[in-house]
Design an enzyme around this catalytic site. Structure first.
Site, PDB file in Angstrom:
ATOM      1  N   ASP A 186     -12.197   2.298   3.923  1.00 15.99           N
ATOM      2  CA  ASP A 186     -12.406   1.201   3.659  1.00 15.99           C
ATOM      3  C   ASP A 186     -13.417   1.075   3.862  1.00 15.99           C
ATOM      4  O   ASP A 186     -14.053  -0.050   3.115  1.00 15.99           O
ATOM      5  CB  ASP A 186     -11.813  -0.083   4.547  1.00 15.99           C
ATOM      6  CG  ASP A 186     -10.364  -0.742   3.986  1.00 15.99           C
ATOM      7  OD1 ASP A 186      -9.920  -0.603   2.801  1.00 15.99           O
ATOM      8  OD2 ASP A 186      -9.215  -1.119   4.610  1.00 15.99           O
ATOM      9  N   GLN A 230      -5.578  -1.506   9.140  1.00 15.48           N
ATOM     10  CA  GLN A 230      -4.964  -2.593   8.407  1.00 15.48           C
ATOM     11  C   GLN A 230      -5.509  -4.177   9.375  1.00 15.48           C
ATOM     12  O   GLN A 230      -5.416  -4.451  11.030  1.00 15.48           O
ATOM     13  CB  GLN A 230      -3.249  -3.154   8.870  1.00 15.48           C
ATOM     14  CG  GLN A 230      -2.959  -4.398   8.380  1.00 15.48           C
ATOM     15  CD  GLN A 230      -3.437  -4.111   6.635  1.00 15.48           C
ATOM     16  OE1 GLN A 230      -3.026  -3.790   5.505  1.00 15.48           O
ATOM     17  NE2 GLN A 230      -4.317  -5.164   5.870  1.00 15.48           N
ATOM     18  N   LYS A 271       0.921  -1.245  -0.472  1.00 14.30           N
ATOM     19  CA  LYS A 271       0.463  -0.070  -0.165  1.00 14.30           C
ATOM     20  C   LYS A 271       1.171   1.201   0.196  1.00 14.30           C
ATOM     21  O   LYS A 271       0.282   2.448  -0.264  1.00 14.30           O
ATOM     22  CB  LYS A 271      -0.626  -0.077   1.186  1.00 14.30           C
ATOM     23  CG  LYS A 271      -2.474  -1.361   1.386  1.00 14.30           C
ATOM     24  CD  LYS A 271      -2.524  -1.153   2.317  1.00 14.30           C
ATOM     25  CE  LYS A 271      -3.285  -1.757   1.870  1.00 14.30           C
ATOM     26  NZ  LYS A 271      -4.983  -2.888   3.301  1.00 14.30           N
TER      27      LYS A 271
END
Ligand code: NDP
Length: 276
Positions: free
Chosen positions: A115, A92, A48
């Protein structure tokens, strides 16, 4: 039979995103929170970071040890919510088991929830108010569109119902007028159901679980799984036996995973557009 090339499509999407970022008169910055030292998470975070740098998005990694207190993470997220230079926040997942994942996710401001995991953002997606969705789900739709696979009226089976992958994928496919069946670990006679799928999406985290017996001839098979077996990465689909039966199949690696990262960059851009 087509083997989807995730790397090629991701490069194309990333170059479009880099162009759009150049046109902005503002810097975008992603903050990633990583708790513990899960080797797979470490690898995803490195990918990422590299992808952000490639397209001109700033990146900050905030690490916590797995022995830290939940409140320390919550406090940090609250600080990040207030910082104007941070435009996107990613927690994460998965977190080590001693943490309350939902409570931490809900601390992220929906304006920075890249997200799409907060109740607000996920609820807007579920109600059809917004197309903003978790990165892997959006990536799957992009794969189908890029390969001109029609969704309307198609019988689609999604195996796996997580909030991160299976559930939002079902929502987006339904929005695209597919008829979707969502399966999970308690589903009875899974093979009978998957065998009817024109498009089969698998996200269960079980290496090579889906063999050719589960797949209809000429189906499109999207393999989301990322597993490590004997030091090698493989998906949830037994690629070598299943591929011969399919119209299109996504490999692991270089399939869905590449698109997830590309869609993360797109979501960072979208969060900025939503605000302006
Ligand atoms: P979760 O563990 O959160 O969810 C797994 C889902 O699979 C659950 O709904 C579970 O059912 C279901 N399941 C497990 N075993 C079976 C089975 N034998 N038959 C039917 N359903 C089953 O995983 P994630 O959704 O987060 O991830 C799934 C996989 O995708 C993992 O390998 C992960 O590494 C990978 N992944 C890949 C990404 C990418 O970019 N390529 C991004 C994110 C994840 P139940 O709900 O009943 O427990």
């Amino acid at each position: 039979m087509i083997i989807f090339n995730g790397k090629a499509l991701a490069i194309e999407i990333k170059s479009q995103i880099a162009e759009e970022i150049k046109k902005l008169n503002k810097k975008l910055k992603l903050a990633v929170i990583l708790v513990g030292q899960n080797p797979a998470s470490e690898l995803y975070v490195r990918n990422k970071e590299k992808s952000c740098k490639d397209v001109g998005i700033d990146f900050e990694l905030i690490r916590f040890s797995e022995n830290c207190k939940q409140n320390e993470i919550i406090k940090k997220i609250k600080e990040l919510n207030k910082k104007s230079e941070i435009t996107a926040i990613l927690l994460q997942l998965p977190l080590p088991i001693n943490f309350n994942e939902r409570e931490i996710i809900e601390t992220i401001s929906p304006d920075k929830d890249v997200d799409c995991l907060t109740q607000t953002n996920f609820g807007r997606l579920a109600l059809g108010i917004s197309d903003f969705a978790p990165c892997t789900a959006t990536g799957i739709i992009e794969i189908l569109k890029a390969n001109k696979i029609a969704m309307q009226g198609k019988r689609v089976v999604v195996v796996g119902r997580s909030a991160l992958v299976g559930l939002p994928t079902q929502l987006l496919l339904t929005k695209n007028n597919a008829t979707v069946t969502l399966c999970h670990s308690k589903t009875q006679k899974l093979k009978k159901i998957t065998k009817k799928a024109d498009i089969l999406v698998v996200a269960i985290g079980k290496p090579k679980y889906i063999t050719k017996k589960y797949v209809k001839k000429h189906a499109v098979v999207i393999d989301v799984g990322i597993n490590k077996v004997d030091g090698k990465i493989c998906g949830d689909v037994d690629f070598s036996s299943v591929k011969k039966k399919t119209h299109l199949i996504t490999p692991v690696p270089n399939g869905v995973g590449q698109m997830t990262v590309a869609m993360l960059l797109k979501n960072i851009l979208l969060l900025n557009l939503k605000k302006s």
